[in-house]
Every structure is written in C-alpha cells, then in structure tokens.
Design an enzyme around this catalytic site. Structure first.
Site, PDB file in Angstrom:
ATOM      1  N   ASP A 200     -16.354 -14.544   7.114  1.00 22.03           N
ATOM      2  CA  ASP A 200     -14.914 -14.277   7.062  1.00 22.03           C
ATOM      3  C   ASP A 200     -14.446 -13.913   8.464  1.00 22.03           C
ATOM      4  O   ASP A 200     -14.576 -12.775   8.910  1.00 22.03           O
ATOM      5  CB  ASP A 200     -14.663 -13.132   6.070  1.00 22.03           C
ATOM      6  CG  ASP A 200     -13.202 -12.727   5.990  1.00 22.03           C
ATOM      7  OD1 ASP A 200     -12.400 -13.194   6.812  1.00 22.03           O
ATOM      8  OD2 ASP A 200     -12.872 -11.906   5.106  1.00 22.03           O
TER       9      ASP A 200
ATOM     10  N   TYR B 294     -14.216  -6.014   3.682  1.00 24.43           N
ATOM     11  CA  TYR B 294     -12.869  -6.253   3.144  1.00 24.43           C
ATOM     12  C   TYR B 294     -12.548  -7.728   3.331  1.00 24.43           C
ATOM     13  O   TYR B 294     -12.662  -8.262   4.443  1.00 24.43           O
ATOM     14  CB  TYR B 294     -11.818  -5.389   3.851  1.00 24.43           C
ATOM     15  CG  TYR B 294     -10.419  -5.693   3.359  1.00 24.43           C
ATOM     16  CD1 TYR B 294      -9.957  -5.145   2.169  1.00 24.43           C
ATOM     17  CD2 TYR B 294      -9.587  -6.570   4.048  1.00 24.43           C
ATOM     18  CE1 TYR B 294      -8.697  -5.453   1.680  1.00 24.43           C
ATOM     19  CE2 TYR B 294      -8.327  -6.883   3.575  1.00 24.43           C
ATOM     20  CZ  TYR B 294      -7.892  -6.329   2.392  1.00 24.43           C
ATOM     21  OH  TYR B 294      -6.641  -6.649   1.913  1.00 24.43           O
TER      22      TYR B 294
ATOM     23  N   LYS C  44      -4.785 -15.219   9.882  1.00 25.34           N
ATOM     24  CA  LYS C  44      -4.126 -14.255  10.760  1.00 25.34           C
ATOM     25  C   LYS C  44      -3.606 -14.883  12.055  1.00 25.34           C
ATOM     26  O   LYS C  44      -2.486 -15.350  12.119  1.00 25.34           O
ATOM     27  CB  LYS C  44      -5.042 -13.065  11.037  1.00 25.34           C
ATOM     28  CG  LYS C  44      -5.158 -12.117   9.844  1.00 25.34           C
ATOM     29  CD  LYS C  44      -5.803 -10.816  10.240  1.00 25.34           C
ATOM     30  CE  LYS C  44      -5.969  -9.871   9.053  1.00 25.34           C
ATOM     31  NZ  LYS C  44      -4.710  -9.385   8.488  1.00 25.34           N
TER      32      LYS C  44
ATOM     33  N   TYR D 243       0.808  -1.221   0.000  1.00 26.56           N
ATOM     34  CA  TYR D 243       0.000   0.000   0.000  1.00 26.56           C
ATOM     35  C   TYR D 243       0.844   1.276   0.000  1.00 26.56           C
ATOM     36  O   TYR D 243       0.566   2.221   0.745  1.00 26.56           O
ATOM     37  CB  TYR D 243      -0.963   0.013   1.199  1.00 26.56           C
ATOM     38  CG  TYR D 243      -1.772  -1.257   1.316  1.00 26.56           C
ATOM     39  CD1 TYR D 243      -2.638  -1.670   0.304  1.00 26.56           C
ATOM     40  CD2 TYR D 243      -1.651  -2.075   2.438  1.00 26.56           C
ATOM     41  CE1 TYR D 243      -3.371  -2.834   0.407  1.00 26.56           C
ATOM     42  CE2 TYR D 243      -2.383  -3.250   2.556  1.00 26.56           C
ATOM     43  CZ  TYR D 243      -3.236  -3.616   1.539  1.00 26.56           C
ATOM     44  OH  TYR D 243      -3.959  -4.780   1.639  1.00 26.56           O
TER      45      TYR D 243
END
Length: 429
Positions: free
Chosen positions: A249, A148, A278, A20
């Site tokens: 998610d 997201y 994660k 990013y």
C-alpha cells in the site's frame, strides 16, 4: 483568486458531518477562501502554512499553473466518459507513465477513484487470483498490526485491530491473520527474532492466506512507524517461499514522500500488487490505481469468472487522468529528490523537541516529520494554538506530525517546527 462567498458556519456545524468528528460536539472547522502555493487563506484573515499537504496529497502545493492548465484544457474537451467499453488518451498516457515509473514487473493497471477503493481492488485481485487457480482455501489476508489501509470495509478489515475502527465493527468485518508490527527501526539494526516470528506466521498460516498487505517502510495513520527495510526484504522472500501474494500500500508513501519514488525501493523489492493514490493527481482531485503483474492479471483472467469483478463509475476519469499526467511530469521535471532532501534537512529543527519532558520520540524520513508525545492530543485545543501561530497541522493520537508540500520553503518548515515546539512547551495540547 479567493472565493468571497460567506461561509455559513452555523449550518456547517449543525448539518455537515466532517471526517472523524461527532455531530454532538464537532471539532471546529476553519473556513478556507482560497489557497496558493503552500498557504491556506482563512475567511477570518489568517494565512496558514500548510503542514499537511491536504492529507499528504498536494505535493506541488496549490494552484500550480501546470496542474490548473491540465484540468482546464481537459474540461473543455471531455470531463468524463464511462470506462466500460471506452478508452481515451489521458488514461492510456497515465497508465504508460505508471508502468514506466513503478518497479518491474508491475505492468497491469486498474484505475480507481480513491485510495481505499484501490485497496479493495487489490484484495479482490488477490482472492480472485487463487479462486481462478482452483484454490478456495486461500481466503484470508495476513497483515501487520499498526497498519492503516482505508475506511471502506475490506480495507478496514486489515487495519490495526485495536487502534483503528476495526474493533467497532467486529462481527461484520472478515477476520484476517495479524502479526506483530515491525519493531526494527529505519536506520537501526536488524531484529532477527522478529524475522523468525514472521516466518513462523507464514509457516502456520500460508495455506489459508491469499496475500500479505502492508504499507512499505512507513506505517502511517496507524502510528507513523518507520521500520527497517530488511523487514520488507524478508517479507518478499517469504511470500515467494510460501506462495503468498504481496500487496504494498503505497498510497501515502508513493511519489517521493519517503526519499524514494516508491518506498519499496528502500528494500529493492517489488510487490505482486501495488496501491497508489493521494499524491497521484497532486492533490487536485480523487484518483487511485492498483497495479499488478502479468502473472496475477493473466491468472485471474484464465479461470473462474475470467474478469475482475470491479468497475467504479468514475474509473479512468479523464479530468483526473489528465491532471495526474501533469503531476507526474512536474514531479520528474522539478527534481523531487532534491526537494525531499532539502525538506528533510530543514526538519532537523524538530529535534529541538527532544529536550521537552513530554516528548517520547522525534523521527524524520524524507518529507515526513513526527513528534510523539506521552498522551493523546486535544485536537481542537492544539489547532486553535496552531492557527494563532499561522500554521495548519492536524495531529492524531499521540502524534504531532508534518507532511508538507514539496515546494514548502525552508523557512516555513522551520516555522512549522517552532510552532510544534511551542505547543508542547506551553502545553497547548
């Protein structure tokens, strides 16, 4: 033990593309020599309290001896072996654990190698399930704005269509059905009107929708939206009523982050497909999983190709599976709920920010704390300030947030909160 090798930052700035950021005017990259517990040690001498848990993954902090031992012992016997036609104890043990701790009736496990890939797998599962049933009309997904789900193409296609990368790739990404983001807030009143609008969307589009995908309770990188569990309850009801699969998610919300082991437990529901990642390995290495039900797994296997068309090279990596087993054991042994409760109480220090004119909202849930301000943050500027204050926090958009490791001492949470207050008060953003 620190890594005393000098970090060539000029090479880094010129040739290494960090996430990013631009190659013409890249955001600064701070050199880290080593980590310990909840601290990052910079090559310039600063010691930083980590408020990010390495993008929400290092829930046990860094260099935990049990995780290090799991990796070391596994590396001495087998670091990797292909998962096609081969199995091994670390993977079998991990899948047993995942089936045991996730909500019923999730009992089929597909191991992948990143959160984004687990979403890709979930989408393939949903589409292939209906193809196997002979229904080729259900070839779209439905999802909420502000979501997201990752940076790969299928995952991007169900991210927020405006405030994400989605708009940049219009024409390349599949077009799906978007509904309004959940409005009713966590802990607030139910919004019956939005539930009626949600049902209308199902009524209109269910014939073409294979699955509805959403992050349960907290829409994370799309805006840190904490929403009412009733939305999820209604969503489960509508998926059942209109014959649509539900994908949750849990990549960011899983493993205790919201105050439940999995966020869907706030609504006492279970999905047809769940994505996790994660924190799965305690932030030590990449691994993810997509869990589904017998109904979906057998449905896929009975028709069409008969197999799920996906197979990552590092699927079921023994090193990652071994450390994931150790991380899950550690989570249970160390009373994660007690840790989350303590952190949430300490995050009340963020409420002080409400007195500042620039602050729009302060909200906390579990081990997540968010301060929303009235304009986009200058990331480079605010991070320079934070490093001087001895903390590591990386905001995005209008959100300055913390998701620290669960081991973070109360006084360090307070230091994180105080530094955020000072940054806003002194307009260092």
């Amino acid at each position: 033990m620190s890594d005393f090798r000098a970090i060539d930052k000029e090479f880094d700035k010129k040739y290494i593309w960090h996430p990013y950021t631009s190659m013409l005017n890249p955001l600064p990259s701070y050199g880290v020599t080593h980590t310990d517990q909840n601290k990052l040690y910079l090559d310039t001498g600063e010691v930083l309290i980590d408020g990010m848990a390495s993008w929400w993954s290092a829930i046990h902090g860094y260099n935990h001896p049990k995780l290090v031992s799991a990796i070391t012992q596994q590396a001495q016997t087998m670091s990797h072996v292909m998962f096609g036609g081969i199995t091994h104890a670390p993977a079998v043990e991990l899948c047993k654990k995942l089936v045991a701790i996730t909500p019923e009736p999730l009992n089929r496990v597909f191991l992948a190698d990143s959160g984004s890939v687990s979403v890709e797998v979930a989408i393939k599962m949903a589409l292939q399930y209906w193809i196997s049933k002979g229904n080729t009309q259900k070839n779209k997904l439905m999802t909420a704005q502000k979501g997201y789900h990752g940076d790969t193409f299928a995952a991007m296609s169900v991210c927020d269509p405006v405030n994400s990368m989605h708009s940049m790739y219009q024409g390349f990404l599949p077009e799906h059905v978007f509904v309004n983001a959940p409005r009713a807030k966590f802990g607030g009143p139910v919004d019956l009107a939005e539930l009626e609008q949600l049902e209308q969307a199902f009524h209109t589009h269910h014939h073409e929708v294979a699955a509805f995908i959403i992050e349960p309770i907290v829409q994370n990188a799309g805006g840190m939206n904490f929403y009412n569990p009733t939305y999820l309850t209604k969503l489960r009801e509508l998926c059942d009523k209109y014959d649509v699969l539900l994908i949750l998610d849990e990549i960011a919300t899983g493993f205790g982050r919201t105050g439940k082991l999995f966020a869907c437990e706030h609504a006492n529901i279970s999905p047809d497909i769940m994505c996790i990642g994660k924190a799965l390995t305690g932030g030590t290495m990449t691994l993810s999983a997509t869990l589904t039900t017998e109904k979906v797994a057998i449905g896929i296997s009975e028709g069409g190709a008969g197999v799920l068309m996906h197979g990552p090279t590092f699927m079921g990596n023994p090193l990652a599976c071994a450390v994931a087993n150790a991380s899950i054991d550690l989570l249970i042994e160390t009373n994660w709920l007690q840790q989350i409760t303590r952190i949430n109480q300490a995050m009340s220090a963020l409420k002080r920010c409400e007195a500042l004119d620039e602050v729009v909202d302060v909200r906390t849930l579990g081990a997540i704390g968010v301060v929303e301000i009235d304009k986009n943050v200058d990331v480079a500027k605010i991070q320079r300030f934070f490093v001087k204050q001895g903390i590591w926090v990386r905001p995005f958009g209008k959100l300055i947030y913390i998701m620290p490791p669960y081991i973070t001492p109360t006084e360090d949470i307070e230091r994180l909160a105080n530094a955020i207050y000072q940054a806003i008060e002194q307009q260092q953003y």
